[in-house]
Each structure stands twice: as structure tokens, then as C-alpha cells.
Design a protein around this motif. Structure first.
Motif, short mmCIF file in Angstrom:
data_model
loop_
_atom_site.label_atom_id
_atom_site.label_comp_id
_atom_site.label_asym_id
_atom_site.label_seq_id
_atom_site.Cartn_x
_atom_site.Cartn_y
_atom_site.Cartn_z
N UNK A 61 1.36 -0.67 -0.27
CA UNK A 61 0.35 -0.01 0.32
C UNK A 61 0.52 1.25 0.06
N UNK A 62 0.48 2.35 -0.73
CA UNK A 62 0.61 3.17 -0.08
C UNK A 62 0.20 4.82 -0.50
N UNK A 63 0.20 5.84 0.47
CA UNK A 63 -0.49 7.44 0.61
C UNK A 63 0.84 7.94 -0.06
N UNK A 64 -0.14 8.73 -0.54
CA UNK A 64 1.40 10.26 -1.22
C UNK A 64 0.40 11.28 -0.35
N UNK A 65 0.71 11.98 0.06
CA UNK A 65 0.44 13.01 0.70
C UNK A 65 0.88 14.11 -0.04
N UNK A 66 0.05 15.25 -0.59
CA UNK A 66 0.02 16.23 -0.88
C UNK A 66 -0.31 18.24 -0.22
N UNK A 67 0.54 18.82 0.37
CA UNK A 67 0.06 19.77 1.19
C UNK A 67 -0.24 21.05 1.05
N UNK A 68 0.15 22.16 1.57
CA UNK A 68 0.55 23.27 1.90
C UNK A 68 0.78 24.17 -0.19
N UNK A 134 7.10 0.25 -17.75
CA UNK A 134 6.92 -0.83 -16.78
C UNK A 134 6.26 -0.53 -15.26
N UNK A 135 5.22 0.54 -15.29
CA UNK A 135 5.49 1.22 -14.28
C UNK A 135 3.55 -0.15 -14.17
N UNK A 136 3.66 -0.39 -12.82
CA UNK A 136 2.71 -1.65 -12.36
C UNK A 136 1.01 -0.76 -12.45
N UNK A 137 0.09 -1.33 -13.52
CA UNK A 137 -1.29 -0.62 -13.05
C UNK A 137 -1.69 -0.59 -11.54
N UNK A 138 -2.55 0.31 -11.16
CA UNK A 138 -2.69 0.59 -9.54
C UNK A 138 -4.40 1.04 -9.51
N UNK A 139 -4.95 1.35 -8.45
CA UNK A 139 -6.55 1.83 -8.24
C UNK A 139 -6.52 2.04 -6.77
N UNK A 140 -7.35 3.67 -6.95
CA UNK A 140 -7.25 3.45 -5.30
C UNK A 140 -8.11 5.21 -4.79
N UNK A 141 -7.89 5.65 -4.34
CA UNK A 141 -8.91 6.62 -4.27
C UNK A 141 -8.22 8.10 -3.34
N UNK A 142 -8.68 9.42 -4.03
CA UNK A 142 -8.10 10.66 -2.97
C UNK A 142 -9.24 11.14 -2.04
N UNK A 153 -3.64 16.96 0.77
CA UNK A 153 -4.79 15.47 -0.01
C UNK A 153 -4.03 14.65 -0.44
N UNK A 154 -4.86 13.25 0.71
CA UNK A 154 -4.41 12.28 0.99
C UNK A 154 -4.94 11.17 -0.70
N UNK A 155 -3.50 10.44 -1.27
CA UNK A 155 -3.75 10.10 -2.47
C UNK A 155 -3.63 8.10 -1.75
N UNK A 156 -4.65 7.34 -1.57
CA UNK A 156 -4.26 5.92 -1.45
C UNK A 156 -4.26 5.26 -2.88
N UNK A 157 -3.22 4.68 -2.42
CA UNK A 157 -3.43 3.14 -3.52
C UNK A 157 -2.37 1.59 -3.57
N UNK A 158 -2.70 0.85 -4.30
CA UNK A 158 -1.60 -0.31 -3.79
C UNK A 158 -1.17 -0.62 -5.41
N UNK A 159 -0.43 -1.70 -5.13
CA UNK A 159 0.38 -3.02 -5.93
C UNK A 159 0.52 -4.26 -5.63
N UNK A 160 -0.41 -5.13 -6.18
CA UNK A 160 -0.91 -5.02 -7.09
C UNK A 160 -1.92 -4.21 -7.59
#
Length: 201
Positions: A61-68, A134-142, A153-160
Motif C-alpha cells: 500500500x502507498x499513501x501520498x500526501x500533498x499539502x500547502x 513498466x510501471x504497475x497498474x494501480x487503483x485507489x482513491x484520494x 490531499x491524501x492519495x491512497x492506492x496499492x500494488x498489485x
């Protein structure tokens, strides 16, 4: 005649700014801070980011946070939404500019309600497939929201991509549920401008 010399700008600046929040990460997760430089709304912009990554059921799982960052609003002064910040619109814009490779085939859903740290947030689901290199397909939400005028803003997704069909989704939401914002302390710690320091004697 003079010729232009192309300059390659590294999008990650290396500036590590910790976001003003506490978050509880599951065992085995890692975190990192950086800042991302890109062209946004006609200007060169730097946005701080945090990346949280670790094992979830069925994958990573991965969560990317962008802020300010600068928010967009409608430019029509006759619109009822004039001057009103919409984190969903910011999330869609930054998803393609700063989070996913724009060469991917990116799909998004309609605006939806979410929560972060028990607070109401807005966002949508997204998927990225057929990515280059070769980047993997992914799916999630923000999920995006404002706290004391500061956008997150929190971007949440997972691989595979199939991991999101199982318990991984709830496990990732549990990480978002653990967020505790401390924006007030962050803003209070910012230096203030003192005109007496630059005043002529």
C-alpha cells in the motif's frame, strides 16, 4: 545566432518538510518527505509531499500526501462557487500533475465523500493502467480537506491492482483514520514579519 540550451529540472527538490500531523503507520511501513517542483497554473510551483508505504494484504500500500498548495476556484464572479475551494477539483488536477505518470491511461469516478482522521473529506476513486516504463497498474482513491486554511490531499492506492479487491482497502483507510492534524501549532511556529527589522533609522 544564439541557440537555446535545454535544462533538465529535477522535479524532486530534496527539501524535506514534515507535514503538520501525526499518523500511525502499521508495522513494516516506511515514510519519507520531499518537495515536488512542476508547472502549475502558469507558474513554477513547489509542493511539499509525504510518502507512506508498506505491506497490506495482497501487496504493498502507498499513501501520498500533498499539502500547502495553491487551490483553484471558479473564475466566474457570478457563480455561487466563486472563491470557494473544492478539494475534489484540486485532487483531480494534482493527480495527473504530481502523483501519476500522465502517460498512463487514467480514469476517475464522480465526486464522493470520505473521511481523514474522522473529519469529512471529499475526493473520488481513480485507476491508472497501461503505464509506460513498466510501471504497475494501480487503483485507489484520494481524499482532500482543509484544516485552518491549509489544504491536504491524501492519495491512497496499492500494488498489485488486485490488492484493492480485498482487505487492503480497509487497512489503508485505517491509516487515514489515525491522522491527527496539528496545524495550529505549525502555523504558530512560523516566523512573522517584523517591519521594525527593516525600517530606516
Amino acid at each position: 545566432p544564439p541557440t537555446a540550451t535545454p535544462v533538465l529540472v529535477e522535479p524532486l527538490t530534496g527539501a524535506q518538510i514534515e507535514p503538520p500531523l501525526d499518523i500511525v503507520l502499521p508495522e513494516g511501513w516506511q515514510l519519507g518527505y520531499n518537495s515536488f517542483m512542476f508547472s502549475d497554473l502558469g507558474d513554477l510551483t513547489v509542493i511539499p509531499l509525504a510518502i507512506y508505504r508498506g505491506p497490506v494484504t495482497g501487496g504493498t500500500g502507498e499513501i501520498v500526501l500533498l499539502w500547502n498548495f495553491r487551490s483553484v476556484t471558479t473564475g466566474n464572479p457570478l457563480s455561487e462557487d466563486f472563491g470557494v475551494v473544492n478539494p475534489w477539483l484540486d485532487g483531480l488536477r494534482l493527480l495527473r500533475l504530481a502523483v501519476l505518470n500522465p502517460a498512463c491511461n487514467i480514469g476517475t469516478d464522480q465526486q464522493r465523500d470520505y473521511t481523514v482522521g474522522g473529519l469529512p473529506a471529499t475526493g473520488t476513486r481513480f485507476a491508472a493502467v497501461d503505464c509506460p516504463d513498466g510501471l504497475p497498474d494501480t487503483r485507489g482513491w484520494f481524499a482532500g480537506l482543509e484544516q485552518e486554511g491549509l489544504p491536504f490531499i491524501f492519495y491512497v492506492y496499492a500494488d498489485p491492482i488486485g490488492a484493492m479487491d480485498g482487505p487492503a482497502r480497509d487497512e489503508l483507510q485505517a491509516v487515514l483514520d489515525s491522522v491527527d492534524f496539528r496545524v495550529g501549532a505549525f502555523l504558530d511556529a512560523l516566523p512573522t514579519y517584523d517591519p521594525s527589522l527593516t525600517a530606516e533609522p
